[in-house]
Each structure stands twice: as structure tokens, then as C-alpha cells.
Motif scaffolding. Structure first.
Motif, PDB file in Angstrom:
ATOM      1  N   ALA A  68       0.532  -1.441  -0.496  1.00 26.32           N
ATOM      2  CA  ALA A  68       0.144  -0.567   0.057  1.00 26.32           C
ATOM      3  C   ALA A  68       1.260   1.108   0.349  1.00 26.32           C
ATOM      4  O   ALA A  68       2.569   0.979   0.820  1.00 26.32           O
ATOM      5  CB  ALA A  68      -1.159  -0.172   1.556  1.00 26.32           C
ATOM      6  N   THR A  69      -0.292   2.687  -0.496  1.00 25.57           N
ATOM      7  CA  THR A  69       0.799   3.815  -0.505  1.00 25.57           C
ATOM      8  C   THR A  69       0.187   4.878   0.808  1.00 25.57           C
ATOM      9  O   THR A  69      -0.912   4.621   0.745  1.00 25.57           O
ATOM     10  CB  THR A  69       0.657   4.394  -1.391  1.00 25.57           C
ATOM     11  N   LYS A 101       4.595   2.002   1.082  1.00 25.08           N
ATOM     12  CA  LYS A 101       5.888   3.285   0.095  1.00 25.08           C
ATOM     13  C   LYS A 101       4.919   4.605   1.210  1.00 25.08           C
ATOM     14  O   LYS A 101       3.748   4.624   1.404  1.00 25.08           O
ATOM     15  CB  LYS A 101       4.956   2.992  -1.071  1.00 25.08           C
ATOM     16  N   VAL A 102       5.871   5.273   1.735  1.00 28.73           N
ATOM     17  CA  VAL A 102       5.262   5.366   3.021  1.00 28.73           C
ATOM     18  C   VAL A 102       5.982   7.258   2.985  1.00 28.73           C
ATOM     19  O   VAL A 102       7.094   7.766   1.991  1.00 28.73           O
ATOM     20  CB  VAL A 102       6.218   5.327   4.497  1.00 28.73           C
ATOM     21  N   ALA A 103       4.947   8.189   3.088  1.00 26.54           N
ATOM     22  CA  ALA A 103       5.210  10.146   2.887  1.00 26.54           C
ATOM     23  C   ALA A 103       4.614  10.079   4.019  1.00 26.54           C
ATOM     24  O   ALA A 103       3.617   9.185   3.975  1.00 26.54           O
ATOM     25  CB  ALA A 103       4.431  10.494   1.137  1.00 26.54           C
ATOM     26  N   LEU A 231      -0.468  11.030  -4.787  1.00 24.96           N
ATOM     27  CA  LEU A 231       0.018   9.725  -4.775  1.00 24.96           C
ATOM     28  C   LEU A 231      -0.581   9.055  -4.799  1.00 24.96           C
ATOM     29  O   LEU A 231       0.092   7.712  -4.423  1.00 24.96           O
ATOM     30  CB  LEU A 231       0.588   9.636  -3.231  1.00 24.96           C
ATOM     31  N   GLU A 232      -1.610   9.012  -4.876  1.00 24.44           N
ATOM     32  CA  GLU A 232      -3.293   7.788  -4.737  1.00 24.44           C
ATOM     33  C   GLU A 232      -2.809   7.333  -3.933  1.00 24.44           C
ATOM     34  O   GLU A 232      -3.204   5.383  -4.129  1.00 24.44           O
ATOM     35  CB  GLU A 232      -3.151   7.059  -6.279  1.00 24.44           C
ATOM     36  N   ALA A 233      -2.392   7.582  -2.221  1.00 25.92           N
ATOM     37  CA  ALA A 233      -2.097   6.975  -1.443  1.00 25.92           C
ATOM     38  C   ALA A 233      -3.864   6.035  -0.878  1.00 25.92           C
ATOM     39  O   ALA A 233      -4.978   6.202  -1.431  1.00 25.92           O
ATOM     40  CB  ALA A 233      -2.011   7.224  -0.238  1.00 25.92           C
ATOM     41  N   ASP A 234      -3.142   5.021  -0.372  1.00 26.96           N
ATOM     42  CA  ASP A 234      -4.304   3.883  -0.181  1.00 26.96           C
ATOM     43  C   ASP A 234      -5.373   4.529   1.203  1.00 26.96           C
ATOM     44  O   ASP A 234      -5.930   4.375   1.933  1.00 26.96           O
ATOM     45  CB  ASP A 234      -3.972   2.145   0.084  1.00 26.96           C
ATOM     46  N   VAL A 235      -4.290   5.346   2.161  1.00 28.07           N
ATOM     47  CA  VAL A 235      -4.958   5.503   3.531  1.00 28.07           C
ATOM     48  C   VAL A 235      -4.249   7.137   3.339  1.00 28.07           C
ATOM     49  O   VAL A 235      -2.912   7.422   3.186  1.00 28.07           O
ATOM     50  CB  VAL A 235      -4.759   4.606   4.542  1.00 28.07           C
ATOM     51  N   CYS A 236      -4.634   8.069   4.575  1.00 23.88           N
ATOM     52  CA  CYS A 236      -4.113   9.152   4.656  1.00 23.88           C
ATOM     53  C   CYS A 236      -4.158   9.379   6.385  1.00 23.88           C
ATOM     54  O   CYS A 236      -5.880   9.425   6.830  1.00 23.88           O
ATOM     55  CB  CYS A 236      -4.587  10.515   4.817  1.00 23.88           C
ATOM     56  N   ASP A 237      -2.937   9.081   6.727  1.00 20.34           N
ATOM     57  CA  ASP A 237      -3.611   8.372   8.538  1.00 20.34           C
ATOM     58  C   ASP A 237      -2.915   9.962   9.271  1.00 20.34           C
ATOM     59  O   ASP A 237      -1.881  10.274   8.839  1.00 20.34           O
ATOM     60  CB  ASP A 237      -2.174   7.428   9.040  1.00 20.34           C
ATOM     61  N   PRO A 302       4.801   2.316  18.976  1.00 19.57           N
ATOM     62  CA  PRO A 302       4.944   1.963  17.710  1.00 19.57           C
ATOM     63  C   PRO A 302       4.992   0.609  17.340  1.00 19.57           C
ATOM     64  O   PRO A 302       4.170   0.310  16.473  1.00 19.57           O
ATOM     65  CB  PRO A 302       6.138   2.306  17.812  1.00 19.57           C
ATOM     66  N   ASP A 303       5.237  -0.423  17.761  1.00 21.31           N
ATOM     67  CA  ASP A 303       5.100  -1.543  18.050  1.00 21.31           C
ATOM     68  C   ASP A 303       3.465  -1.797  18.249  1.00 21.31           C
ATOM     69  O   ASP A 303       3.619  -3.491  18.260  1.00 21.31           O
ATOM     70  CB  ASP A 303       6.131  -2.197  18.589  1.00 21.31           C
ATOM     71  N   GLY A 304       3.002  -1.327  19.367  1.00 25.05           N
ATOM     72  CA  GLY A 304       1.388  -1.994  19.366  1.00 25.05           C
ATOM     73  C   GLY A 304       0.825  -2.130  18.720  1.00 25.05           C
ATOM     74  O   GLY A 304      -0.299  -2.479  18.945  1.00 25.05           O
ATOM     75  N   MET A 305       1.041  -1.747  17.295  1.00 26.97           N
ATOM     76  CA  MET A 305       0.325  -1.836  16.071  1.00 26.97           C
ATOM     77  C   MET A 305       0.265  -1.617  15.301  1.00 26.97           C
ATOM     78  O   MET A 305       1.656  -2.796  14.486  1.00 26.97           O
ATOM     79  CB  MET A 305       0.552  -0.153  15.686  1.00 26.97           C
ATOM     80  N   LYS A 306      -0.749  -2.492  14.334  1.00 29.41           N
ATOM     81  CA  LYS A 306      -0.046  -3.091  12.976  1.00 29.41           C
ATOM     82  C   LYS A 306      -0.077  -2.759  11.664  1.00 29.41           C
ATOM     83  O   LYS A 306      -0.509  -1.411  11.603  1.00 29.41           O
ATOM     84  CB  LYS A 306      -1.290  -4.480  12.540  1.00 29.41           C
ATOM     85  N   ALA A 307       1.104  -2.554  11.202  1.00 29.89           N
ATOM     86  CA  ALA A 307       0.952  -2.138  10.060  1.00 29.89           C
ATOM     87  C   ALA A 307      -0.024  -1.938   9.091  1.00 29.89           C
ATOM     88  O   ALA A 307      -0.675  -3.069   8.787  1.00 29.89           O
ATOM     89  CB  ALA A 307       2.248  -2.264   8.776  1.00 29.89           C
ATOM     90  N   PHE A 308      -0.518  -0.354   7.987  1.00 27.85           N
ATOM     91  CA  PHE A 308      -1.732  -0.422   7.851  1.00 27.85           C
ATOM     92  C   PHE A 308      -1.165  -2.026   6.527  1.00 27.85           C
ATOM     93  O   PHE A 308      -0.393  -1.994   5.440  1.00 27.85           O
ATOM     94  CB  PHE A 308      -1.491   0.578   6.813  1.00 27.85           C
ATOM     95  N   SER A 309      -2.745  -2.068   6.338  1.00 26.72           N
ATOM     96  CA  SER A 309      -3.028  -2.899   5.272  1.00 26.72           C
ATOM     97  C   SER A 309      -4.883  -3.045   5.091  1.00 26.72           C
ATOM     98  O   SER A 309      -5.421  -2.416   6.157  1.00 26.72           O
ATOM     99  CB  SER A 309      -2.405  -4.045   5.433  1.00 26.72           C
ATOM    100  N   PRO A 310      -5.417  -2.401   4.037  1.00 30.84           N
ATOM    101  CA  PRO A 310      -6.297  -2.361   3.550  1.00 30.84           C
ATOM    102  C   PRO A 310      -7.318  -2.829   4.253  1.00 30.84           C
ATOM    103  O   PRO A 310      -8.635  -2.646   4.999  1.00 30.84           O
ATOM    104  CB  PRO A 310      -6.481  -2.885   1.695  1.00 30.84           C
ATOM    105  N   ASP A 311      -6.705  -4.395   4.416  1.00 29.66           N
ATOM    106  CA  ASP A 311      -8.024  -5.244   5.760  1.00 29.66           C
ATOM    107  C   ASP A 311      -7.734  -4.730   6.964  1.00 29.66           C
ATOM    108  O   ASP A 311      -8.852  -5.334   8.147  1.00 29.66           O
ATOM    109  CB  ASP A 311      -8.098  -6.633   5.328  1.00 29.66           C
TER     110      ASP A 311
END
Ligand code: ASP
Ligand code: MG
Length: 486
Positions: A68-69, A101-103, A231-237, A302-311
Motif C-alpha cells: 500500500a501507499t 510505501k510511505v510519505a 500519490l493516490e495513496a490507500d490511506v491518509c493517516d 509504535p510496535d503495539g500497532m499493526k502496519a497498515f493494510s487495506p484489511d
């Protein structure tokens, strides 16, 4: 979810959008997508220009790579010192390690922008807005550099990007500039190549005079959403110091609940009503481009969270998204309050054509935003009373403007009070449910609270009450609409 499918519909031309009567509020307009785009600060032609690119990119993305972006935005408290910046870097590393991929978009360290603004005003009360921007934009540059250095120190590839380097092009309204265009190719190439792009929020460049511009206080949220579009990102966190959007202010109502999802329109109402989680303009932009924007806390380990994925997008925080995505929609989603309102009443103005125009024209010319307006039916058929609200900070100016326009308006007596609050009940469910307003009035009457003015929109009922009753009213309404967490 296929990003291509969501975004190839491009602008939000869903049934009902922009039709008369479906506006954001009584004084908000019923705007079409292009107009919304314009007011969100983007070139209306961007819709057509971006749509085909999205489709292609979406198709490519699906076949080539499941990664994901992700755009990650960190506000001032999240980057308040080097330790906090190291914490942010660990959040970023988690995403990179998972292959995303991260901005990153950063604000100035907390307090820095306030300090810069104060210095400008000390230097000269009549400052040049372009130089104001040159000064106040620097806070973000410091953070972007520091974060890039920190990421590099952790063995990651990163570089900072300022507004002019991206470039984030804006109009020339220095101090409150609007983004007109972001050619995303360069930065996109960088993140596709595995480099982390650390972008300064809040700032851009006005391309004609090539001067630095800033987007207005809180503008980094808007930078982040705009970068997500580019960037057509999948999410804006949006990482902040709260873990999501709540049904009301938890400091007032301890039983307030975090919302898993909230629609763009509800969030717009919340944001414009003083819930300061996101800059209003960022929500408008997210709505126009259907950017799934998530509010979450950087204070979670930071390690108490999962990395982003659409699901796993729904596992944490609050997603600001299209209302069609919200399956279990409550009738009322939240109770907002705005303390910084003031009420003005003009007594005994002439009840004849043109008077309202002569009252509100000069206020508009003076750039004073008027919110609720109530005009009574004159008992004698000749005179009427007109009540309206303005921002408390503009009360003195508003009265001044009205006094100056008195010859034009005709006779009136004036009364005003800043000792009031506006309480609003918000929910897209109101479109299909009757009785929300009636219930609100009943709850307030049971508490003996007097209502000074009422306004409604399709998804909101607002009342003006005395400031002393604000907390009582919010608490009573919160439980009456079944929002309490118990
Ligand atoms: N630093 C800027 C401000 O304080 C922009 C932002 O943080 O969003 O307004
Ligand atoms: Mg902010």
C-alpha cells in the motif's frame, strides 16, 4: 477493496450530492463537486485530469504489488521534541518494514508556529503577508529535516521535501493560501524507489511570484490529504494526540465513545463546530477525492500497532469516509459545541424589502462570518427583530460595522452577548428519521434550559443557549440519543 473502483468514480457524483437542499448547513451552500473542489482549494479541472490516471494506477497496483501507499501525518504534539520525533520514526519504520510505501507529512514542533506568529506581530503590526509566510513556514522545515535525519539514523532511506520542492502549488492568498495543484511525479518516483518522503505540512509555493505560502493554522492536515491525492495513496493517516473522533468532547462527557467511522459530512460539521481534530478544509478535500482519512494516536507504542493494510484499516482509530461505507449508521453520531460564538440582536428594524441585505451586506464586505440568523415576524407589521451570531472575536468589529451602516439600514437598537454557546446534534441518519429536533428541544426543556435561536440543516440541529448550561446540555443530549458508553 479495489482502490481503482473507488477512485475511478472520481469526484463524488453520487445520487443527491450537490442537489438543492442537500447543503452543508443553512448558510453553507448546496455546492456541486467542482465548487466544493474550488472551495477546498483545488483546481476544479483536477477532477478530470486525475481520474484517468487513477484508473490506470489502480489496475497496475492490483496486478503488480499488494503493498500500500500510506501517507502518515504527525501533528505538533507528536513531534514536540527529539524523543517524540524518534517515536514518530518508529511508527514510520513499522510501515516501511511491512513493505508499504510511505510519505510523511509533518507539522512544526508544538508551540513553534505560535512563537513564529508572535515574532512577526512583534516585528511590525502591519506586516507583509508574504514575509509572514516566509517566517511561519520555517517550523515545518525544521521538523522535516529532523525526522529525515532520525530515519536515516535508523538505517532507513529518507529525505525531506519542502513545499516548493514538491512543489505544492497554491494561490496567492498568503497566510490562508489554497492548494491549486500538486504535480506528484517526482515525489512518487522517490517513494516508488523505496525512499521515505518527509514533506513539510502547512506550506506551499505561489508559482507566479515564486513566494512561500502557508495554508492557514492547522493546515498540515490539508497538506497531508492533498499529498494523499497526488500519490493516490490507500490511506491518509492523521496521527495526533487523541485516538480518534469521539461522540462528543470526552473532557465534558466521560462516557463519550470513540467512533469507528464517521462520514465526511458529519466530520465537516464537527470540524466547523469547533472540534479541532482536523482542519475543515482537509475534510472537504478528502470528501471531494474520497480519500479515506484515519485519525489515530501517535502516543500508542509504535510496535503495539499493526502496519497498515487495506484489511485492517478498521482495527484502530476513526475512519473518515463516505457514508455509504458506514453500515450501522446511528441517527445521531455526535454532539458538538462551539464556545466562541457571540449573539447580536437588532431590535426594531424596519420590516420591509432590502433590510436584511443592508444588514448582512456590510458584514460580508468586512469579511465577518455570520452563522445563525433568526428574523422574527414583526407584531405590528412595520418592525421586526433580527438575531444572528458571529465569532466572539469579531463581535466588536461586527457592531462597529453595523453602526457605520446605520444610515443605510435605518433605525435599530442593538443588543449583544458573548455569553452563549452553540450546541449541535449531528448525524446523517437525520435525513431519514423524523423527530430528532423535537427530542432535542424536549431534553433541553426538561433541564430548564432556554433556547435563544435554532438552526437546522439536513444533518444537524443547532441551538444557541446560555454558556453556563453548555456542559449540562451536552451531557443530557449525549445520553438522550443513546451515545453514552456504558
Ligand atoms: N504548524 C501549523 C500550525 O500550527 C500547521 C499545523 O500544525 O497544522 O497551525
Ligand atoms: Mg492540527
Amino acid at each position: 477493496m479495489s482502490r481503482a473502483l473507488v477512485l475511478s468514480s472520481g469526484c463524488p457524483v453520487r445520487p443527491g450530492f450537490g442537489l438543492p437542499g442537500r447543503g452543508a448547513g443553512p448558510w453553507g451552500s448546496c455546492r456541486g463537486p467542482r465548487e466544493r473542489l474550488r472551495s477546498a482549494g483545488l483546481n476544479p479541472n483536477l477532477i478530470t485530469r486525475l481520474a484517468p490516471i487513477r484508473v490506470r494506477a489502480g489496475l497496475l497496483k492490483e496486478s503488480a504489488s499488494p503493498m500500500a501507499t500510506v501517507v502518515m501525518k504527525f501533528g505538533g504534539t507528536s513531534v514536540a521534541n527529539i524523543e517524540r520525533i524518534q517515536n514518530v520514526a518508529r511508527h514510520v519504520k513499522r510501515e516501511v518494514d511491512a513493505g508499504n510505501k510511505v510519505a510523511v507529512v509533518v507539522s512544526a514542533m508544538s508551540g513553534v508556529t505560535n512563537q513564529l506568529v508572535a515574532w512577526v506581530k512583534d516585528a511590525s503590526p502591519l506586516y507583509d503577508a508574504r514575509e509572514y509566510d516566509a517566517v511561519v513556514a520555517t517550523g515545518e522545515q525544521v521538523t522535516a529535516g529532523l525526522l529525515a535525519i532520525t530515519l536515516q539514523g535508523m538505517g532507513l532511506r529518507a529525505r525531506s521535501w519542502t513545499g516548493w520542492q514538491v512543489p505544492i502549488k497554491t494561490n496567492a492568498a498568503h497566510g490562508t493560501a489554497r492548494i491549486t495543484e500538486i504535480p506528484g511525479a517526482q515525489i512518487k518516483k522517490a517513494i516508488e524507489g523505496g525512499e521515505i518522503a518527509v514533506v513539510t505540512g502547512f506550506q506551499g509555493i505561489e508559482p507566479l511570484e515564486k513566494r512561500i505560502s502557508t495554508l492557514g493554522r492547522g493546515g498540515s492536515d490539508t497538506s497531508a490529504v492533498a499529498i494523499a491525492v497526488a500519490l493516490e495513496a490507500d490511506v491518509c493517516d492523521i496521527y495526533t494526540d487523541v485516538d480518534g473522533v469521539y461522540t462528543t468532547d470526552p473532557r465534558i462527557v466521560p462516557k463519550a465513545r470513540r467512533l469507528a467511522k464517521i462520514s465526511y459530512e458529519e466530520m465537516l460539521e464537527m470540524a466547523s463546530l469547533g472540534s479541532k481534530v482536523l482542519q475543515t478544509r482537509s475534510v472537504e478535500l478528502a470528501m471531494v477525492y474520497k480519500v479515506r482519512t484515519r485519525v489515530l494516536s501517535s502516543f500508542v507504542a509504535p510496535d503495539g500497532m499493526k502496519a497498515f493494510s487495506p484489511d485492517n484499516i478498521e482495527d484502530i482509530g476513526t475512519i473518515v469516509c463516505d457514508e455509504d461505507e458506514i453500515v450501522e449508521q446511528q441517527v445521531v453520531s455526535g454532539i458538538a459545541y462551539a464556545k466562541d460564538e457571540a449573539k447580536v440582536t437588532l431590535l426594531k428594524v424596519d420590516d420591509k424589502p432590502g433590510v436584511a441585505a443592508r444588514i448582512f451586506g456590510p458584514l460580508a464586505d468586512a469579511n465577518i462570518n455570520v452563522d445563525m440568523i433568526v428574523q422574527n415576524v414583526g407584531a405590528d407589521g412595520k418592525h421586526t427583530d433580527m438575531t444572528f451570531t458571529v465569532q466572539a472575536a469579531e463581535l466588536t468589529r461586527a457592531i462597529d460595522v453595523l453602526k457605520k451602516a446605520k444610515a443605510d439600514i435605518g433605525h435599530f437598537d442593538i443588543k449583544s452577548s458573548a455569553d452563549i454557546v452553540k450546541i449541535s446534534v449531528i448525524g446523517v441518519g437525520m435525513r431519514s428519521h423524523a423527530g430528532v429536533a423535537a427530542q432535542m428541544f424536549k431534553v433541553l426543556s426538561e433541564k430548564g434550559i432556554n433556547i435563544h435561536a435554532i438552526s437546522t440543516s439536513e444533518i444537524k440541529v443547532s441551538v444557541l443557549i446560555e454558556a453556563a448550561y453548555a456542559e449540562l446540555a451536552v451531557r443530557a443530549l449525549h445520553s438522550a440519543y443513546g451515545l453514552d458508553n456504558d
